[in-house]
Design a protein around this motif. Structure first.
Motif, PDB file in Angstrom:
ATOM      1  N   SER A 146      25.940-113.873-100.612  1.00 36.89           N
ATOM      2  CA  SER A 146      26.530-114.591 -99.482  1.00 36.89           C
ATOM      3  C   SER A 146      25.517-114.924 -98.407  1.00 36.89           C
ATOM      4  O   SER A 146      25.800-115.707 -97.495  1.00 36.89           O
ATOM      5  CB  SER A 146      27.659-113.760 -98.867  1.00 36.89           C
ATOM      6  N   CYS A 150      27.509-113.806 -94.553  1.00 35.29           N
ATOM      7  CA  CYS A 150      28.521-112.933 -95.169  1.00 35.29           C
ATOM      8  C   CYS A 150      29.928-113.522 -95.110  1.00 35.29           C
ATOM      9  O   CYS A 150      30.922-112.806 -95.265  1.00 35.29           O
ATOM     10  CB  CYS A 150      28.517-111.531 -94.547  1.00 35.29           C
ATOM     11  N   VAL A 152      33.328-115.020 -96.260  1.00 32.51           N
ATOM     12  CA  VAL A 152      34.070-114.801 -97.497  1.00 32.51           C
ATOM     13  C   VAL A 152      34.867-116.046 -97.873  1.00 32.51           C
ATOM     14  O   VAL A 152      34.740-116.583 -98.973  1.00 32.51           O
ATOM     15  CB  VAL A 152      34.999-113.580 -97.366  1.00 32.51           C
ATOM     16  N   ASP A 177      37.269-105.080 -99.240  1.00 29.85           N
ATOM     17  CA  ASP A 177      35.945-104.934 -98.636  1.00 29.85           C
ATOM     18  C   ASP A 177      34.847-105.421 -99.573  1.00 29.85           C
ATOM     19  O   ASP A 177      33.797-105.896 -99.127  1.00 29.85           O
ATOM     20  CB  ASP A 177      35.674-103.463 -98.295  1.00 29.85           C
ATOM     21  N   HIS A 180      32.588-108.608 -99.183  1.00 27.63           N
ATOM     22  CA  HIS A 180      31.623-108.716 -98.082  1.00 27.63           C
ATOM     23  C   HIS A 180      30.213-108.396 -98.584  1.00 27.63           C
ATOM     24  O   HIS A 180      30.000-107.444 -99.336  1.00 27.63           O
ATOM     25  CB  HIS A 180      32.032-107.734 -96.983  1.00 27.63           C
ATOM     26  N   LYS A 209      25.674-107.380 -90.536  1.00 28.33           N
ATOM     27  CA  LYS A 209      26.646-107.348 -89.454  1.00 28.33           C
ATOM     28  C   LYS A 209      26.449-106.104 -88.607  1.00 28.33           C
ATOM     29  O   LYS A 209      25.998-105.073 -89.129  1.00 28.33           O
ATOM     30  CB  LYS A 209      28.074-107.399 -90.015  1.00 28.33           C
ATOM     31  N   VAL A 215      31.892-110.871 -89.190  1.00 26.92           N
ATOM     32  CA  VAL A 215      32.729-110.941 -90.392  1.00 26.92           C
ATOM     33  C   VAL A 215      33.145-109.535 -90.802  1.00 26.92           C
ATOM     34  O   VAL A 215      32.308-108.631 -90.897  1.00 26.92           O
ATOM     35  CB  VAL A 215      31.986-111.623 -91.560  1.00 26.92           C
ATOM     36  N   SER A 217      36.699-107.368 -93.020  1.00 30.62           N
ATOM     37  CA  SER A 217      38.031-107.455 -93.614  1.00 30.62           C
ATOM     38  C   SER A 217      39.076-107.062 -92.569  1.00 30.62           C
ATOM     39  O   SER A 217      38.775-106.387 -91.577  1.00 30.62           O
ATOM     40  CB  SER A 217      38.132-106.562 -94.853  1.00 30.62           C
TER      41      SER A 217
END
Length: 481
Positions: A146, A150, A152, A177, A180, A209, A215, A217
């Motif tokens: 990604s 990141c 999704v 999760d 990610h 992150k 980003v 969940s």
């Protein structure tokens, strides 16, 4: 060389050789991007149970300062053990130069590799890909598919640059999760621990992150109630502050309303600020969970007493405080970041220290903890005397730099943080490093800049003391004074 040594040489020698070669521990380095000290163990509002638990068995450095408040230079200085002036590195471009002179100036991973350690990198450790031999990895570094965003569900448009293209400032996705990139980084680090548990290793895991875009969940967003989210203070620009770096508004590469970017004239409103801070905390909690997964695996493999563990962030990040949504200033919110270190010592308990320490101290600390000979180029000091409780502090100041932007490309800030003050000299590098402006802030033990008091006639003694420390710490300035 910008070497600053303030402690008796006997303590430094003790810090270098306390480990016998046969007992050399492993190293686990966890890097977290753009994380300011909002962790629970720092008294912050973010919910970080895993790192809080880790702090109970580590030394938490309350006043750790980076060498430069941007990813590339900060990581290069930490991995190289040198300051920005030594690398002539004042931006993300060219940050791979830290690996250009492996014989003269070996990076930290290379030193460990040369001493028989398997050195592995997962996620964001250096700012660059770090794939050349001078970076010091035993095999090609691994990065999540990604990339650094990141994202999704949202996908950046292929073939277009980020500049001027709308993208969300945060994404809270409804899904597992595992989608990610940082979760996948933790997976790779866990696998590496399992595969290398019977041989000496230096494993670095870097999480993207809570760097923008934030980003996580949905379950991490749900950890926080709306009424818990408060704007960070102070909300005003420090009075009489120099703004050579204020043109960097990182948030302006993103937006919340579809198709509309933030602009210098249209920054986040109060409701948007609450949502953004909420998302930053959620992303921080997500990173905490991934760090926790790695630390639990270390314990499951019974490697706790055989491994030095470092948790570090490359710099802080303004979350609307001081009217900033970015890093890249001379202020505490950008220069100060979390640092926690645990060495294999039976019976060790968590401890906090207000000693002034720097990112350049990490390299000599890890080398000393593992019984390796310290290279002569290092510009930090081993923190083992503090970790072992031998001394309360090692230096009277921490040294950081930042470069002017846009209309001020030749302006370079030389900054020191003493026990109570932050002192800054802005110099014009195109004019023989001519001194252009100064700033002085009274911060107390931990605080934020509110008023520049450099012109206050009652601060003469403080200014004189700060100038002396500045000259002692920056050899570049010694040559021009």
């Amino acid at each position: 060389m910008n070497r600053v040594l303030w402690v008796p040489i006997t303590l430094l020698l003790w810090g270098c050789f306390w480990v016998q070669a046969a007992d050399r521990p492993n190293v686990l380095l966890i890097c977290i991007d753009d994380l300011r000290p909002v962790l629970g163990c720092y008294g912050g509002a973010a919910k970080t149970p895993n790192l809080d638990r880790f702090a109970e068995s580590a030394v938490t450095f309350q006043r750790h300062y980076v060498q430069f408040p941007s990813c590339g230079p900060s990581r290069a200085c930490m991995m190289g053990g040198v300051r920005p002036d030594t690398l002539r590195l004042y931006g993300n471009g060219g940050s791979g130069s830290v690996a250009n002179e492996p014989k003269k100036r070996p990076t930290m991973p290379l030193l460990f590799k040369n001493n028989g350690f398997t050195t592995l990198s997962f996620g964001k450790t250096y700012h660059s890909k770090g794939s050349g031999p001078g970076f010091g990895w035993s095999r090609q570094p691994w990065h999540p598919p990604s990339g650094w965003t990141c994202y999704v569900n949202y996908q950046m448009q292929k073939g277009k640059t980020a500049k001027g293209m709308w993208r969300p400032a945060f994404e809270i996705y409804d899904g597992p999760d595992e989608l990610h990139g940082d979760y996948q980084t933790a997976d790779q680090a866990i696998k590496a621990l399992e595969e290398n548990q019977d041989k000496p290793f230096f494993i670095a895991a870097g999480f993207y992150k809570p760097h923008l875009p934030f980003v996580a969940s949905k379950r991490f967003w749900n950890l926080y109630k709306d009424e818990e989210i408060k704007p960070l203070q102070p909300q005003t620009i420090p009075e009489a502050a120099q703004r050579y770096g204020y043109s960097f508004r990182e948030i302006c590469a993103y937006g919340l309303d579809k198709g509309k970017l933030f602009t210098p004239e249209s920054m986040p409103t109060l409701p948007q600020t609450r949502d953004l801070v909420h998302a930053y905390y959620a992303a921080t909690s997500f990173a905490d969970a991934q760090a926790g997964r790695i630390l639990r695996k270390l314990d499951e493999l019974k490697l706790r007493e055989k491994t030095v563990v470092v948790v570090w962030s490359d710099h802080g990040f303004h979350l609307g405080d001081q009217q900033r949504w970015a890093k890249w200033t001379q202020f505490e919110a950008d220069m100060r970041s979390p640092l926690m270190i645990r060495v294999p010592t039976k019976g060790q308990r968590g401890r906090r220290t207000n000693a002034l320490v720097e990112s350049v101290d990490i390299y000599p600390t890890l080398a000393a903890a593992c019984g390796l000979k310290l290279p002569s180029h290092l510009e930090g000091v081993s923190l083992l005397p503090i970790i072992k409780g031998q001394v309360d502090s090692l230096k009277p100041a921490a040294y950081s730099q930042v470069k002017g932007l846009k209309n001020f490309p030749n302006m370079l800030a030389y900054s020191i943080r003493t026990d109570r003050h932050r002192y800054i000299q802005w110099r014009d590098v195109s004019d023989g490093y001519k001194l252009v402006n100064t700033e002085l802030y009274d911060l107390g033990v931990i605080g934020a800049e509110r008023m520049n008091i450099a012109d206050d006639s009652e601060q003469t003694e403080v200014l004189d003391a700060c100038r002396a420390l500045m000259g002692a710490g920056y050899t570049t300035l010694q040559a021009v004074e």
